[in-house]
Scaffold this motif. Structure first.
Motif, PDB file in Angstrom:
ATOM      1  N   ALA A 407       0.945  -1.104   0.139  1.00 51.65           N
ATOM      2  CA  ALA A 407       0.006   0.018   0.100  1.00 51.65           C
ATOM      3  C   ALA A 407       0.817   1.279   0.168  1.00 51.65           C
ATOM      4  CB  ALA A 407      -0.875   0.100   1.348  1.00 51.65           C
ATOM      5  N   SER A 408       1.903   0.967   0.613  1.00 58.23           N
ATOM      6  CA  SER A 408       2.688   2.488   1.014  1.00 58.23           C
ATOM      7  C   SER A 408       3.533   2.705  -0.425  1.00 58.23           C
ATOM      8  CB  SER A 408       3.826   2.254   1.882  1.00 58.23           C
ATOM      9  OG  SER A 408       3.311   2.112   3.126  1.00 58.23           O
ATOM     10  N   LEU A 409       4.000   1.664  -0.956  1.00 64.09           N
ATOM     11  CA  LEU A 409       4.848   1.702  -2.273  1.00 64.09           C
ATOM     12  C   LEU A 409       3.749   1.959  -3.407  1.00 64.09           C
ATOM     13  CD1 LEU A 409       7.244  -1.253  -2.024  1.00 64.09           C
ATOM     14  CD2 LEU A 409       7.790   1.081  -2.366  1.00 64.09           C
ATOM     15  N   GLY A 410       2.706   1.480  -3.571  1.00 63.92           N
ATOM     16  CA  GLY A 410       1.559   2.276  -4.415  1.00 63.92           C
ATOM     17  C   GLY A 410       1.325   3.570  -4.388  1.00 63.92           C
ATOM     18  N   LEU A 411       1.143   4.187  -3.129  1.00 58.86           N
ATOM     19  CA  LEU A 411       0.829   5.284  -2.913  1.00 58.86           C
ATOM     20  C   LEU A 411       1.967   6.194  -3.391  1.00 58.86           C
ATOM     21  CD1 LEU A 411      -0.462   6.954   0.367  1.00 58.86           C
ATOM     22  CD2 LEU A 411       1.375   7.942  -0.748  1.00 58.86           C
ATOM     23  N   ILE A 412       3.216   5.937  -3.010  1.00 60.64           N
ATOM     24  CA  ILE A 412       4.387   6.602  -3.293  1.00 60.64           C
ATOM     25  C   ILE A 412       4.686   6.358  -5.021  1.00 60.64           C
ATOM     26  CG2 ILE A 412       7.008   6.738  -3.294  1.00 60.64           C
ATOM     27  CD1 ILE A 412       6.796   5.381  -0.501  1.00 60.64           C
ATOM     28  N   VAL A 413       4.347   5.549  -5.564  1.00 64.62           N
ATOM     29  CA  VAL A 413       4.431   5.613  -7.185  1.00 64.62           C
ATOM     30  C   VAL A 413       3.676   6.373  -7.652  1.00 64.62           C
ATOM     31  CG1 VAL A 413       3.970   3.996  -8.959  1.00 64.62           C
ATOM     32  CG2 VAL A 413       5.543   2.971  -7.231  1.00 64.62           C
ATOM     33  N   SER A 414       2.416   6.389  -7.273  1.00 60.46           N
ATOM     34  CA  SER A 414       1.336   7.395  -7.668  1.00 60.46           C
ATOM     35  C   SER A 414       1.640   8.650  -7.556  1.00 60.46           C
ATOM     36  CB  SER A 414      -0.011   6.887  -6.871  1.00 60.46           C
ATOM     37  OG  SER A 414      -0.676   5.681  -7.185  1.00 60.46           O
ATOM     38  N   VAL A 415       2.234   9.144  -6.320  1.00 59.34           N
ATOM     39  CA  VAL A 415       2.595  10.353  -5.796  1.00 59.34           C
ATOM     40  C   VAL A 415       3.655  11.046  -6.824  1.00 59.34           C
ATOM     41  CG1 VAL A 415       3.355  12.217  -4.276  1.00 59.34           C
ATOM     42  CG2 VAL A 415       1.411  10.463  -3.763  1.00 59.34           C
ATOM     43  N   LEU A 416       4.821  10.161  -6.914  1.00 57.50           N
ATOM     44  CA  LEU A 416       5.838  10.420  -7.486  1.00 57.50           C
ATOM     45  C   LEU A 416       5.876  10.816  -8.956  1.00 57.50           C
ATOM     46  CD1 LEU A 416       9.181  10.841  -7.089  1.00 57.50           C
ATOM     47  CD2 LEU A 416       9.430   8.556  -7.630  1.00 57.50           C
ATOM     48  N   PHE A 417       4.864  10.095  -9.522  1.00 52.50           N
ATOM     49  CA  PHE A 417       4.581   9.989 -11.035  1.00 52.50           C
ATOM     50  C   PHE A 417       3.906  11.399 -11.215  1.00 52.50           C
ATOM     51  CE2 PHE A 417       1.272   9.746 -14.540  1.00 52.50           C
ATOM     52  CZ  PHE A 417       2.039   9.179 -15.370  1.00 52.50           C
ATOM     53  N   THR A 418       3.326  12.186 -10.332  1.00 51.52           N
ATOM     54  CA  THR A 418       2.959  13.249 -10.428  1.00 51.52           C
ATOM     55  C   THR A 418       3.962  14.484 -10.163  1.00 51.52           C
ATOM     56  OG1 THR A 418       2.035  13.613  -8.249  1.00 51.52           O
ATOM     57  CG2 THR A 418       0.523  12.986 -10.046  1.00 51.52           C
ATOM     58  N   LEU A 419       5.081  14.258  -9.576  1.00 57.66           N
ATOM     59  CA  LEU A 419       6.399  15.250  -9.342  1.00 57.66           C
ATOM     60  C   LEU A 419       7.271  15.191 -10.806  1.00 57.66           C
ATOM     61  CD1 LEU A 419       7.729  16.961  -7.540  1.00 57.66           C
ATOM     62  CD2 LEU A 419       9.102  14.776  -6.786  1.00 57.66           C
ATOM     63  N   GLY A 420       7.374  14.129 -11.316  1.00 53.63           N
ATOM     64  CA  GLY A 420       8.397  13.967 -12.558  1.00 53.63           C
ATOM     65  C   GLY A 420       7.664  13.909 -13.737  1.00 53.63           C
ATOM     66  N   PRO A 421       7.461  12.564 -14.287  1.00 51.31           N
ATOM     67  CA  PRO A 421       6.938  12.292 -15.564  1.00 51.31           C
ATOM     68  C   PRO A 421       5.812  12.848 -15.967  1.00 51.31           C
ATOM     69  CG  PRO A 421       7.581  10.170 -14.581  1.00 51.31           C
ATOM     70  CD  PRO A 421       7.575  11.310 -13.553  1.00 51.31           C
ATOM     71  N   ALA A 422       4.414  13.053 -15.212  1.00 50.76           N
ATOM     72  CA  ALA A 422       3.156  13.472 -15.685  1.00 50.76           C
ATOM     73  C   ALA A 422       3.291  14.969 -15.922  1.00 50.76           C
ATOM     74  CB  ALA A 422       2.323  13.087 -14.558  1.00 50.76           C
ATOM     75  N   PRO A 423       3.529  15.595 -14.981  1.00 50.72           N
ATOM     76  CA  PRO A 423       3.664  17.068 -15.528  1.00 50.72           C
ATOM     77  C   PRO A 423       4.498  17.564 -16.247  1.00 50.72           C
ATOM     78  CG  PRO A 423       4.575  16.888 -13.105  1.00 50.72           C
ATOM     79  CD  PRO A 423       4.020  15.677 -13.716  1.00 50.72           C
ATOM     80  N   ALA A 424       5.824  17.063 -16.456  1.00 49.06           N
ATOM     81  CA  ALA A 424       6.925  17.212 -17.603  1.00 49.06           C
ATOM     82  C   ALA A 424       6.286  16.879 -19.021  1.00 49.06           C
ATOM     83  CB  ALA A 424       8.073  16.651 -17.480  1.00 49.06           C
ATOM     84  N   SER A 425       5.311  15.909 -19.027  1.00 48.04           N
ATOM     85  CA  SER A 425       4.759  15.289 -20.228  1.00 48.04           C
ATOM     86  C   SER A 425       3.962  16.424 -20.941  1.00 48.04           C
ATOM     87  CB  SER A 425       3.893  14.199 -19.961  1.00 48.04           C
ATOM     88  OG  SER A 425       4.632  13.167 -19.562  1.00 48.04           O
ATOM     89  N   TRP A 426       3.141  17.135 -20.131  1.00 53.73           N
ATOM     90  CA  TRP A 426       2.216  18.128 -20.512  1.00 53.73           C
ATOM     91  C   TRP A 426       3.114  19.417 -21.280  1.00 53.73           C
ATOM     92  CZ3 TRP A 426      -2.459  16.598 -21.510  1.00 53.73           C
ATOM     93  CH2 TRP A 426      -3.127  15.528 -20.653  1.00 53.73           C
ATOM     94  N   VAL A 427       4.089  19.733 -20.706  1.00 55.03           N
ATOM     95  CA  VAL A 427       4.862  20.843 -21.040  1.00 55.03           C
ATOM     96  C   VAL A 427       5.565  20.268 -22.502  1.00 55.03           C
ATOM     97  CG1 VAL A 427       6.736  22.489 -20.579  1.00 55.03           C
ATOM     98  CG2 VAL A 427       5.460  21.207 -18.763  1.00 55.03           C
TER      99      VAL A 427
END
Length: 529
Positions: A407-427
């Motif tokens: 559960a902890s790793l699933g939460l961290i993966v979901s959150v870290l995704f929005t720090l790096g790859p996801a927002p950079a993708s939109w730019v």
């Protein structure tokens, strides 16, 4: 009798006309250089002060993403909602109770995406013809109608069809929003303006998390009917705001409406600081670089240097589904399958969404100062490592510690995704495409996203569902493997476009500069090819 002109006089008139034309071009190029230099020399705060309304209208357009996010997470939460499972599910066993059959769980997850896949192909030609404002308004009005079908649906097939219909306007929003946001702001604001899209994706999931957490203990139909009805709170207020929004000046320049483009620039910035004439001249210069006798069409996306640009946009979009995004979209259901209680799973889902919004805001700073490529690569590498760790946690046997680790790793993966790859993708998506082909490129890119996402949703649902693979955290091995492939592809193919004007980006693609050399390549402000 009219006086006849000698050949010498005729030649002199022709020379004067050519000289006047060259002088006019020189003047407009000089203005274009001034405007580009001014944007390069701005700081982020100066850009916000010079173009306050551009920031506001980018914020408004980004709000359209809430609606797709809301519904994607809503369906993801419904498969974990006891009242919804009791109404539409099948009895599995005493421990699990009622569950949504794997085939319907997958079908409901992909229904909206199928509609959006059609919508993005409609968005490009529609926007190229009538503009970003009217295309978005059309989508908002259609969404108001299609929500009725979802609300009054009484069977899984009807829910499937209603979600497919809702997906049509989503496709318009998701294709138009990054393009519009990147076009109305100066260079220094392109990153935060387009990254707002990811923030509103997180806001949509927060609203869903809060609503479903509030109603998940109800045993009657209101547990899922009220969250469906709440979709109506978005389209009409947004339609009113967008009706008064300025059209993208880049779209107006493409259509030859230079005076309208100048007025749009004035509405986006402060008249005391924004020189609309010079800004329009800068836009004309880029449009002239990309000039073609043909109308924009999808075939052009796969020819010459535009093929490379299309591949970058498509690959970045596809990678969103292969580097941890699907765990984020099915967070509550993932937490349940990891072994935590339903109540805790919904609470963790809400916490995940709140943390995602905070981390997207942090990414504004990181991407603005460290660049798109760097943040994308480091974020993807971190996610890949964590996904493998999730697989390991799911392989050590059934225990309370193993469940908490998953559960902890699933939460961290979901959150870290929005720090790096996801927002950079939109730019990256907003900057990569040619101005002339932008509505078509963002449309085909998002279509790639859905084409990859649909089979991945079936795979993700099968891996997590107790009537399917029942892998739990071991799904991390699969997503870790696909994430590694995406990381390698990005390392060799993704250029750094931080601080580059659209003219510079056009020239660098035409010169076929390798991705890893973009950061140290200099383009003279006078270059046009």
């Amino acid at each position: 009798m009219a006086e006849s002109k000698s050949p010498h006089d005729a030649l002199e008139v022709e020379h004067q006309a050519v000289f006047a034309e060259k002088a006019g071009v020189a003047d407009y190029k000089a203005d274009a250089i001034e405007a580009e230099n001014a944007e390069h020399n701005m700081t982020v705060l100066e850009a916000v002060k010079a173009y306050p309304m551009a920031s506001f209208w980018a914020f408004v357009m980004s709000c359209t993403i809430i609606m797709e996010s809301y519904d994607v997470f809503l369906i993801g939460n419904f498969v974990a909602l006891p009242a919804f499972r009791a109404k539409y599910g099948i009895y599995h066993n005493e421990a699990e109770g009622y569950v949504i059959a794997t085939k319907w769980q997958s079908a409901l997850q992909v229904s909206g995406q199928l509609g959006a896949l059609i919508g993005v192909f409609l968005a490009g030609p529609l926007t190229s013809r009538i503009g970003y404002r009217w295309a978005t308004l059309t989508g908002l009005m259609l969404l108001n109608v299609f929500i009725f079908a979802f609300y009054f649906a009484k069977s899984l097939p009807v829910i499937f069809v209603s979600q497919l219909l809702e997906g049509l306007p989503w496709g318009i929003f998701i294709a138009n929003a990054p393009a519009y946001c990147s076009e109305i702001v100066p260079i220094k604001l392109r990153a935060p303006a387009t990254q707002m899209l990811q923030m509103f994706w997180a806001i949509g999931s927060i609203i869903v998390g809060a609503v479903t957490y509030s109603y998940h203990e109800r045993a009657d139909a209101s547990a899922y009917e009220i969250p469906i009805a709440l979709q109506w709170m978005f389209p009409t207020p947004l339609a009113i705001l967008i009706f008064f929004a300025p059209e993208s000046p880049w779209w107006l320049v493409r259509k030859g409406k230079l005076e309208a483009a100048a007025r749009s620039v004035e509405r986006l910035g402060r008249k005391s600081t924004a020189n609309s004439g010079e800004t329009v001249a800068m836009m004309r210069r880029v449009i002239e670089l990309e000039k073609s006798d043909k109308k924009p069409n999808h075939i052009e996306l796969f020819k010459g240097t535009d093929l490379r640009r299309t591949l970058i946009v498509c690959c970045v979009y596809a990678a969103q589904n292969l580097t941890g995004n699907l765990i984020a979209n099915q967070a509550v259901y993932f937490f349940e399958q990891a072994g935590v209680s339903t109540d805790t799973a919904f609470a963790l889902g809400l916490i995940t969404s709140a943390l995602q919004m905070i981390f997207v805001m942090l990414s504004w700073i990181l991407t603005s100062y460290f660049g798109r490529r760097s943040i994308y690569l480091w974020g993807s590498a971190g996610n890949t490592i964590l996904l493998v760790a999730l697989g390991i946690a799911g392989s050590v046997g059934v225990s309370n510690a193993a469940s908490l680790a998953q559960a902890s790793l699933g939460l961290i993966v979901s959150v870290l995704f929005t720090l790096g790859p996801a927002p950079a993708s939109w730019v990256i998506i907003g900057e990569t495409s040619a101005i002339r082909l932008r509505p078509l490129t963002t449309g085909i890119g998002r279509a790639t996203y859905y084409i990859v996402e649909i089979p991945c949703i079936f795979l993700a649902s099968y891996m997590l569902n107790p009537t399917g693979g029942n892998l739990g955290g071991k799904c991390g091995y699969v997503w870790g493997g696909t994430g590694l492939i995406c990381l390698i592809a990005a390392y060799f193919g993704l250029p750094e476009m931080k601080g580059r004007s659209y003219r510079e980006i056009d020239i660098m693609f035409k010169r076929r500069i390798p991705a890893r050399q973009w950061k140290k390549t200099e383009i003279d402000v006078r270059d046009d090819e």
